[in-house]
Motif scaffolding. Sequence first.
Motif, PDB file in Angstrom:
ATOM      1  N   TYR A   2    -102.803  -2.888 -47.597  1.00  0.00           N
ATOM      2  CA  TYR A   2    -101.713  -2.019 -47.892  1.00  0.00           C
ATOM      3  C   TYR A   2    -100.495  -2.864 -47.149  1.00  0.00           C
ATOM      4  CZ  TYR A   2    -103.792   1.549 -50.617  1.00  0.00           C
ATOM      5  OH  TYR A   2    -104.149   2.186 -51.442  1.00  0.00           O
ATOM      6  N   GLY A   3     -99.192  -2.525 -48.067  1.00  0.00           N
ATOM      7  CA  GLY A   3     -97.868  -3.152 -47.237  1.00  0.00           C
ATOM      8  C   GLY A   3     -97.801  -2.742 -45.884  1.00  0.00           C
ATOM      9  N   LEU A   4     -98.142  -1.319 -45.811  1.00  0.00           N
ATOM     10  CA  LEU A   4     -97.731  -0.987 -44.230  1.00  0.00           C
ATOM     11  C   LEU A   4     -98.319  -1.890 -43.307  1.00  0.00           C
ATOM     12  CD1 LEU A   4     -96.941   1.712 -42.715  1.00  0.00           C
ATOM     13  CD2 LEU A   4     -99.543   2.093 -42.457  1.00  0.00           C
ATOM     14  N   VAL A   5     -99.323  -2.630 -43.527  1.00  0.00           N
ATOM     15  CA  VAL A   5     -99.857  -3.794 -42.525  1.00  0.00           C
ATOM     16  C   VAL A   5     -98.689  -4.848 -42.645  1.00  0.00           C
ATOM     17  CG1 VAL A   5    -101.632  -5.455 -41.820  1.00  0.00           C
ATOM     18  CG2 VAL A   5    -102.350  -3.096 -42.523  1.00  0.00           C
ATOM     19  N   ASN A   6     -98.281  -5.500 -43.691  1.00  0.00           N
ATOM     20  CA  ASN A   6     -97.490  -6.595 -44.003  1.00  0.00           C
ATOM     21  C   ASN A   6     -96.045  -6.297 -43.174  1.00  0.00           C
ATOM     22  OD1 ASN A   6     -99.520  -7.928 -45.042  1.00  0.00           O
ATOM     23  ND2 ASN A   6     -99.012  -7.237 -46.965  1.00  0.00           N
ATOM     24  N   ARG A   7     -95.746  -4.887 -43.429  1.00  0.00           N
ATOM     25  CA  ARG A   7     -94.380  -4.582 -42.925  1.00  0.00           C
ATOM     26  C   ARG A   7     -94.508  -4.385 -41.442  1.00  0.00           C
ATOM     27  NH1 ARG A   7     -91.703   0.521 -45.641  1.00  0.00           N
ATOM     28  NH2 ARG A   7     -90.524   0.313 -43.421  1.00  0.00           N
ATOM     29  N   ALA A   8     -95.633  -4.252 -40.815  1.00  0.00           N
ATOM     30  CA  ALA A   8     -95.586  -4.110 -39.372  1.00  0.00           C
ATOM     31  C   ALA A   8     -95.656  -5.703 -38.706  1.00  0.00           C
ATOM     32  CB  ALA A   8     -97.134  -3.481 -38.971  1.00  0.00           C
ATOM     33  N   GLU A  23     -87.861 -15.279 -41.490  1.00  0.00           N
ATOM     34  CA  GLU A  23     -87.311 -15.977 -42.956  1.00  0.00           C
ATOM     35  C   GLU A  23     -88.284 -17.180 -42.959  1.00  0.00           C
ATOM     36  OE1 GLU A  23     -85.981 -14.717 -45.525  1.00  0.00           O
ATOM     37  OE2 GLU A  23     -85.593 -12.774 -44.282  1.00  0.00           O
ATOM     38  N   ARG A  24     -88.391 -17.877 -41.726  1.00  0.00           N
ATOM     39  CA  ARG A  24     -88.832 -19.322 -42.012  1.00  0.00           C
ATOM     40  C   ARG A  24     -90.515 -19.050 -42.049  1.00  0.00           C
ATOM     41  NH1 ARG A  24     -85.890 -20.134 -37.272  1.00  0.00           N
ATOM     42  NH2 ARG A  24     -88.022 -20.092 -35.852  1.00  0.00           N
ATOM     43  N   ILE A  25     -91.190 -18.227 -41.548  1.00  0.00           N
ATOM     44  CA  ILE A  25     -92.387 -17.685 -41.662  1.00  0.00           C
ATOM     45  C   ILE A  25     -92.760 -17.451 -42.978  1.00  0.00           C
ATOM     46  CG2 ILE A  25     -94.537 -16.083 -41.112  1.00  0.00           C
ATOM     47  CD1 ILE A  25     -92.812 -16.008 -38.400  1.00  0.00           C
ATOM     48  N   LYS A  26     -92.088 -16.457 -43.724  1.00  0.00           N
ATOM     49  CA  LYS A  26     -92.015 -16.099 -44.980  1.00  0.00           C
ATOM     50  C   LYS A  26     -92.147 -17.421 -45.813  1.00  0.00           C
ATOM     51  CE  LYS A  26     -89.436 -13.209 -46.734  1.00  0.00           C
ATOM     52  NZ  LYS A  26     -88.536 -12.290 -47.223  1.00  0.00           N
ATOM     53  N   HIS A  27     -91.266 -18.198 -45.590  1.00  0.00           N
ATOM     54  CA  HIS A  27     -90.987 -19.493 -46.514  1.00  0.00           C
ATOM     55  C   HIS A  27     -92.265 -20.442 -46.308  1.00  0.00           C
ATOM     56  CE1 HIS A  27     -89.088 -22.759 -48.535  1.00  0.00           C
ATOM     57  NE2 HIS A  27     -89.300 -23.501 -47.518  1.00  0.00           N
ATOM     58  N   ILE A  33     -91.410 -12.674 -51.465  1.00  0.00           N
ATOM     59  CA  ILE A  33     -91.420 -11.054 -51.563  1.00  0.00           C
ATOM     60  C   ILE A  33     -90.379 -10.585 -50.638  1.00  0.00           C
ATOM     61  CG2 ILE A  33     -92.621  -8.956 -50.802  1.00  0.00           C
ATOM     62  CD1 ILE A  33     -95.395 -10.687 -51.530  1.00  0.00           C
ATOM     63  N   ASP A  34     -89.397 -10.035 -50.950  1.00  0.00           N
ATOM     64  CA  ASP A  34     -88.116  -9.409 -50.415  1.00  0.00           C
ATOM     65  C   ASP A  34     -88.611  -8.233 -49.220  1.00  0.00           C
ATOM     66  OD1 ASP A  34     -86.325 -11.428 -50.924  1.00  0.00           O
ATOM     67  OD2 ASP A  34     -85.604 -10.201 -52.529  1.00  0.00           O
ATOM     68  N   THR A  47    -101.720 -11.424 -46.137  1.00  0.00           N
ATOM     69  CA  THR A  47    -101.593 -11.062 -44.777  1.00  0.00           C
ATOM     70  C   THR A  47    -102.188 -12.204 -44.064  1.00  0.00           C
ATOM     71  OG1 THR A  47    -102.175  -8.777 -45.263  1.00  0.00           O
ATOM     72  CG2 THR A  47    -102.225  -9.601 -42.881  1.00  0.00           C
ATOM     73  N   TYR A  48    -103.259 -12.846 -44.497  1.00  0.00           N
ATOM     74  CA  TYR A  48    -103.903 -14.057 -43.700  1.00  0.00           C
ATOM     75  C   TYR A  48    -102.786 -15.137 -43.767  1.00  0.00           C
ATOM     76  CZ  TYR A  48    -108.554 -12.066 -43.331  1.00  0.00           C
ATOM     77  OH  TYR A  48    -109.584 -11.235 -42.859  1.00  0.00           O
ATOM     78  N   ARG A  49    -102.186 -15.361 -45.010  1.00  0.00           N
ATOM     79  CA  ARG A  49    -101.062 -16.559 -44.887  1.00  0.00           C
ATOM     80  C   ARG A  49    -100.011 -16.285 -44.141  1.00  0.00           C
ATOM     81  NH1 ARG A  49    -100.434 -16.621 -51.216  1.00  0.00           N
ATOM     82  NH2 ARG A  49     -98.512 -17.269 -51.031  1.00  0.00           N
ATOM     83  N   LEU A  50     -99.465 -14.938 -44.017  1.00  0.00           N
ATOM     84  CA  LEU A  50     -98.423 -14.779 -42.982  1.00  0.00           C
ATOM     85  C   LEU A  50     -98.700 -14.658 -41.474  1.00  0.00           C
ATOM     86  CD1 LEU A  50     -97.133 -11.246 -44.196  1.00  0.00           C
ATOM     87  CD2 LEU A  50     -95.625 -13.404 -43.819  1.00  0.00           C
ATOM     88  N   VAL A  51    -100.104 -14.511 -41.237  1.00  0.00           N
ATOM     89  CA  VAL A  51    -100.562 -14.785 -39.612  1.00  0.00           C
ATOM     90  C   VAL A  51    -100.693 -16.424 -39.468  1.00  0.00           C
ATOM     91  CG1 VAL A  51    -102.377 -14.424 -38.035  1.00  0.00           C
ATOM     92  CG2 VAL A  51    -101.701 -12.479 -39.393  1.00  0.00           C
TER      93      VAL A  51
END
Length: 184
Positions: A2-8, A23-27, A33-34, A47-51
């Motif tokens: 859920y987005g709640l996790v990614n927002r955290a 911004e660098r991490i998202k890129h 995703i805004d 989530t795994y890609r963000l981490v």
Amino acid sequence: MYGLVNRAVEDLVRERFGPEAWERIKHRAGLDIDLFISMDAYPDDVTYRLVGAASEELGVPAAQLLEAFGEYWILYTAEQGYGELLRMGGSSLLEFLQNLHDLHSHVALSFPHLQPPSFWLSDVSEGNARLHYQSSRAGLAPMVVGLWKGLGRRFATPVVVEHACRRDDGAEHDEFLVRFGAAQ
Ligand code: HEM
């Protein structure tokens, strides 16, 4: 998840490392995703890609980030409108842990596609317990260490956590030995 996790994850990075780092991490994660919607379910891969990207961008091991995230999660959910649910979990660390399994059953009432982890205790004695953690997902055990620490802070109870059995090493599920309270 859920987005709640990614927002955290986003809020944690923004608070500790600033908006440019986010911004660098998202890129780096290749995510266009805004805004994460808390109640929308996203593929776990997001989530795994963000981490992974945060680990590379910040030069911090993923396990260390996940642990910090677990600790943050306890504060974050309390602030995001789930404080009552956390309060229902109990008024001491042990009581909370004994009720932990039911917590995500309540959470699932608001998040119908939830794939919750399972937690159960064994070998409970004065100031000691063995916590079992089972998940459909791999690699999140360091988050559980942080969750314990966050709960220790919530209940003003000193906690020492040892990751005793690892799924990464072939165990059927992860197990943690926990010492808490004055008797540790
Ligand atoms: C009221 C507070 C809480 C809420 C609203 C909540 C909600 C959630 C949500 C939405 C997810 C993502 C799962 C999915 O999308 O399928 C999740 C995952 C997770 N939660 Fe909770 N949670 C709460 C408290 C806790 C607590 C207190 C713990 C443990 C001490 C915990 C442990 C975990 C773990 C380890 C995951 C990762 C998923 C996995 O292991 O498969 N949560 N939670």
